[in-house]
Motif scaffolding. Structure first.
Motif, PDB file in Angstrom:
ATOM      1  N   PHE A  43       0.829  -1.203   0.000  1.00  0.00           N
ATOM      2  CA  PHE A  43       0.000   0.000   0.000  1.00  0.00           C
ATOM      3  C   PHE A  43       0.864   1.253   0.000  1.00  0.00           C
ATOM      4  O   PHE A  43       0.646   2.182  -0.784  1.00  0.00           O
ATOM      5  N   ARG A  44       1.861   1.304   0.892  1.00  0.00           N
ATOM      6  CA  ARG A  44       2.727   2.483   0.998  1.00  0.00           C
ATOM      7  C   ARG A  44       3.425   2.767  -0.327  1.00  0.00           C
ATOM      8  O   ARG A  44       3.428   3.903  -0.808  1.00  0.00           O
ATOM      9  N   LYS A  45       4.039   1.743  -0.922  1.00  0.00           N
ATOM     10  CA  LYS A  45       4.777   1.936  -2.169  1.00  0.00           C
ATOM     11  C   LYS A  45       3.855   2.432  -3.286  1.00  0.00           C
ATOM     12  O   LYS A  45       4.205   3.337  -4.036  1.00  0.00           O
ATOM     13  N   THR A  46       2.668   1.838  -3.385  1.00  0.00           N
ATOM     14  CA  THR A  46       1.734   2.196  -4.461  1.00  0.00           C
ATOM     15  C   THR A  46       1.205   3.612  -4.272  1.00  0.00           C
ATOM     16  O   THR A  46       1.214   4.419  -5.205  1.00  0.00           O
ATOM     17  N   LEU A  47       0.734   3.931  -3.066  1.00  0.00           N
ATOM     18  CA  LEU A  47       0.180   5.265  -2.819  1.00  0.00           C
ATOM     19  C   LEU A  47       1.257   6.334  -2.976  1.00  0.00           C
ATOM     20  O   LEU A  47       1.009   7.392  -3.561  1.00  0.00           O
ATOM     21  N   TYR A  48       2.458   6.062  -2.492  1.00  0.00           N
ATOM     22  CA  TYR A  48       3.566   7.013  -2.626  1.00  0.00           C
ATOM     23  C   TYR A  48       3.791   7.348  -4.101  1.00  0.00           C
ATOM     24  O   TYR A  48       3.912   8.509  -4.480  1.00  0.00           O
ATOM     25  N   GLN A  49       3.828   6.310  -4.939  1.00  0.00           N
ATOM     26  CA  GLN A  49       4.102   6.509  -6.361  1.00  0.00           C
ATOM     27  C   GLN A  49       2.954   7.236  -7.054  1.00  0.00           C
ATOM     28  O   GLN A  49       3.192   8.098  -7.909  1.00  0.00           O
ATOM     29  N   ILE A  50       1.701   6.915  -6.708  1.00  0.00           N
ATOM     30  CA  ILE A  50       0.549   7.585  -7.322  1.00  0.00           C
ATOM     31  C   ILE A  50       0.585   9.079  -7.009  1.00  0.00           C
ATOM     32  O   ILE A  50       0.382   9.915  -7.900  1.00  0.00           O
ATOM     33  N   ILE A  51       0.834   9.428  -5.754  1.00  0.00           N
ATOM     34  CA  ILE A  51       0.875  10.843  -5.374  1.00  0.00           C
ATOM     35  C   ILE A  51       2.026  11.556  -6.083  1.00  0.00           C
ATOM     36  O   ILE A  51       1.856  12.654  -6.620  1.00  0.00           O
ATOM     37  N   LYS A  52       3.185  10.909  -6.134  1.00  0.00           N
ATOM     38  CA  LYS A  52       4.361  11.509  -6.782  1.00  0.00           C
ATOM     39  C   LYS A  52       4.142  11.671  -8.284  1.00  0.00           C
ATOM     40  O   LYS A  52       4.323  12.756  -8.833  1.00  0.00           O
ATOM     41  N   ASP A  53       3.739  10.598  -8.966  1.00  0.00           N
ATOM     42  CA  ASP A  53       3.597  10.617 -10.422  1.00  0.00           C
ATOM     43  C   ASP A  53       2.526  11.579 -10.904  1.00  0.00           C
ATOM     44  O   ASP A  53       2.636  12.138 -11.997  1.00  0.00           O
ATOM     45  N   ASN A  54       1.476  11.756 -10.108  1.00  0.00           N
ATOM     46  CA  ASN A  54       0.352  12.596 -10.531  1.00  0.00           C
ATOM     47  C   ASN A  54       0.372  13.990  -9.910  1.00  0.00           C
ATOM     48  O   ASN A  54      -0.543  14.772 -10.123  1.00  0.00           O
ATOM     49  N   ALA A 102      -1.532   6.025   4.974  1.00  0.00           N
ATOM     50  CA  ALA A 102      -2.010   7.059   4.051  1.00  0.00           C
ATOM     51  C   ALA A 102      -1.635   8.442   4.578  1.00  0.00           C
ATOM     52  O   ALA A 102      -1.143   9.300   3.824  1.00  0.00           O
ATOM     53  N   GLU A 103      -1.833   8.659   5.878  1.00  0.00           N
ATOM     54  CA  GLU A 103      -1.471   9.952   6.472  1.00  0.00           C
ATOM     55  C   GLU A 103       0.032  10.192   6.370  1.00  0.00           C
ATOM     56  O   GLU A 103       0.474  11.304   6.049  1.00  0.00           O
ATOM     57  N   GLU A 104       0.834   9.164   6.641  1.00  0.00           N
ATOM     58  CA  GLU A 104       2.289   9.288   6.602  1.00  0.00           C
ATOM     59  C   GLU A 104       2.787   9.570   5.186  1.00  0.00           C
ATOM     60  O   GLU A 104       3.660  10.425   4.984  1.00  0.00           O
ATOM     61  N   VAL A 105       2.236   8.891   4.191  1.00  0.00           N
ATOM     62  CA  VAL A 105       2.643   9.101   2.800  1.00  0.00           C
ATOM     63  C   VAL A 105       2.290  10.524   2.362  1.00  0.00           C
ATOM     64  O   VAL A 105       3.096  11.198   1.702  1.00  0.00           O
ATOM     65  N   CYS A 106       1.120  11.002   2.750  1.00  0.00           N
ATOM     66  CA  CYS A 106       0.741  12.380   2.408  1.00  0.00           C
ATOM     67  C   CYS A 106       1.681  13.375   3.080  1.00  0.00           C
ATOM     68  O   CYS A 106       2.111  14.346   2.452  1.00  0.00           O
ATOM     69  N   ALA A 107       2.030  13.121   4.339  1.00  0.00           N
ATOM     70  CA  ALA A 107       2.967  14.000   5.040  1.00  0.00           C
ATOM     71  C   ALA A 107       4.332  14.001   4.349  1.00  0.00           C
ATOM     72  O   ALA A 107       4.973  15.048   4.228  1.00  0.00           O
ATOM     73  N   ALA A 108       4.764  12.842   3.856  1.00  0.00           N
ATOM     74  CA  ALA A 108       6.053  12.752   3.162  1.00  0.00           C
ATOM     75  C   ALA A 108       6.061  13.606   1.895  1.00  0.00           C
ATOM     76  O   ALA A 108       7.110  14.102   1.484  1.00  0.00           O
ATOM     77  N   HIS A 109       4.904  13.774   1.286  1.00  0.00           N
ATOM     78  CA  HIS A 109       4.774  14.603   0.077  1.00  0.00           C
ATOM     79  C   HIS A 109       4.318  16.025   0.393  1.00  0.00           C
ATOM     80  O   HIS A 109       4.096  16.817  -0.522  1.00  0.00           O
TER      81      HIS A 109
END
Length: 191
Positions: A43-54, A102-109
């Motif tokens: 989940f982390r890897k996929t969500l991280y990449q979706i947020i970054k790529d888009n 999800a919260e952590e990945v958003c914070a990272a971005h």
């Protein structure tokens, strides 16, 4: 434009991408892994990449299950009124773990993240806060006929709400907030 994600988080997670007034895609992702650790990692890897790529700028997710929830069992001929049950603790642990990620990945971005109550996004998306999953799917299919997943449909509803929350031009009409007046109020014109 305002790129946003709507999430319906679970072991199968619906994710929708909107770009301003443009629908981009809605999908359901099933997270691989036999243990929560592997599910979380996928989940982390996929969500991280979706947020970054888009280049996503805002994310909303449906509030997770409450731990005091009771589920009604399906009535049968032998047991027309089954006792309510609670989901197993493993279910809560996994859902809350996915939400934290999800919260952590958003914070990272550095992307704002918000939870929305199910009734709130359903009201904005379908017109009824008590709409069923099937009703949400029907509305989602008005936007994209290829959506067949309830999870993808619900993530579209969350994204729809988020767009209206961020930009009033897209907000659902809230006529239910105003009570009609029976007699008009007259203002006296001073001379």
């Amino acid at each position: 434009m305002m790129k946003i994600l709507g999430l319906d988080i679970a072991t199968t997670t619906g994710i929708t991408l909107l770009d301003g007034d443009r629908y981009v895609w809605a999908r359901a992702f099933h997270w691989e892994g036999k243990t929560s650790g592997y599910v979380f990692r996928h989940f982390r890897k996929t969500l991280y990449q979706i947020i970054k790529d888009n280049q996503v700028r805002h994310v909303a997710a449906e509030e997770p299950l409450r731990t005091d929830i009771e589920l009604k069992g399906k009535p049968t001929e032998e047991n027309p009124e089954p006792e309510p049950t609670r989901p197993p603790m493993k279910t809560f642990q996994r859902i809350y773990g996915l939400c934290a990620i999800a919260e952590e990945v958003c914070a990272a971005h550095d992307v704002p993240f918000i939870y929305v109550n199910q009734g709130t996004w359903r009201k904005a998306f379908t017109g009824s806060g008590r709409a069923s999953k099937d009703t949400s799917l029907g509305f989602a299919q008005l936007i994209d006929r290829s959506i067949t997943s309830l999870d993808a449909a619900e993530s579209l509803g969350v994204a729809w709400w988020l767009r209206g929350h961020l930009d009033p031009r897209f907000a659902a009409p809230r006529g239910d907030l105003f009570e009609p007046t029976l007699t008009p109020i007259r203002k006296e014109t001073p001379f």
